[in-house]
Design a protein around this motif. Sequence first.
Motif, mmCIF file in Angstrom:
data_model
loop_
_atom_site.group_PDB
_atom_site.id
_atom_site.type_symbol
_atom_site.label_atom_id
_atom_site.label_comp_id
_atom_site.label_asym_id
_atom_site.label_seq_id
_atom_site.Cartn_x
_atom_site.Cartn_y
_atom_site.Cartn_z
ATOM 1 N N PRO A 61 10.281 2.341 -23.473
ATOM 2 C CA PRO A 61 10.576 3.557 -22.705
ATOM 3 C C PRO A 61 10.831 4.784 -23.586
ATOM 4 C CG PRO A 61 11.741 1.709 -21.761
ATOM 5 C CD PRO A 61 11.179 1.248 -23.079
ATOM 6 N N PHE A 86 9.715 1.844 -16.435
ATOM 7 C CA PHE A 86 10.222 0.469 -16.364
ATOM 8 C C PHE A 86 9.162 -0.457 -15.764
ATOM 9 C CE2 PHE A 86 12.318 -2.868 -13.864
ATOM 10 C CZ PHE A 86 12.961 -3.554 -14.883
ATOM 11 N N LEU A 120 13.960 -3.483 -21.403
ATOM 12 C CA LEU A 120 13.354 -2.351 -20.696
ATOM 13 C C LEU A 120 14.376 -1.641 -19.810
ATOM 14 C CD1 LEU A 120 9.957 -4.024 -19.756
ATOM 15 C CD2 LEU A 120 10.253 -2.041 -21.271
ATOM 16 N N SER A 121 15.256 -2.408 -19.179
ATOM 17 C CA SER A 121 16.294 -1.813 -18.322
ATOM 18 C C SER A 121 17.251 -0.945 -19.127
ATOM 19 C CB SER A 121 17.099 -2.913 -17.614
ATOM 20 O OG SER A 121 16.286 -3.680 -16.780
ATOM 21 N N SER A 124 15.316 2.131 -20.574
ATOM 22 C CA SER A 124 14.978 3.073 -19.500
ATOM 23 C C SER A 124 16.207 3.852 -19.059
ATOM 24 C CB SER A 124 14.374 2.335 -18.306
ATOM 25 O OG SER A 124 13.136 1.774 -18.636
#
Length: 140
Positions: A61, A86, A120-121, A124
């Motif tokens: 991200p 995401f 990714l969470s 992001s």
Amino acid sequence: LKHMTVPKRGSWFFKALLLLYFAAVAYLCFANFDSVPQVSRYIFGIPTDKVVHFVMFLPFPILVFLAIDRFTTKPWHSLLMMCGTFLVGCMLAAGTEYGQSLLTYRSCDVKDFRADMIALSISSLIVFIIDILKQVKDED
């Protein structure tokens, strides 16, 4: 140091860096590492391959944010950008796992995908916060 400049967001530098990132992910996900000496199976009690997956997907991200030449101007734009990035990252992660399932020397593991999604969470969310803070700063 005085004469050094940081590349502008959206510049060719960050786009090239994103392409290099994709190449590195492809190599790490699809190369045959059977001839490489074994490393410790655990890092701080976490399986090493899950740590590698986390570290591999954490920059995605951030690199997308730097490669795209757009700051959002409204909080809902930031949210949309965060969700889109995401989801694209999740599709990349799912694609790599699926691709590994087709290889005889690699395997598909849902726990790897979970480690990818956690990275990714977090990343992001960091990009979302930076983008929102930029909007607040611009309002002042």
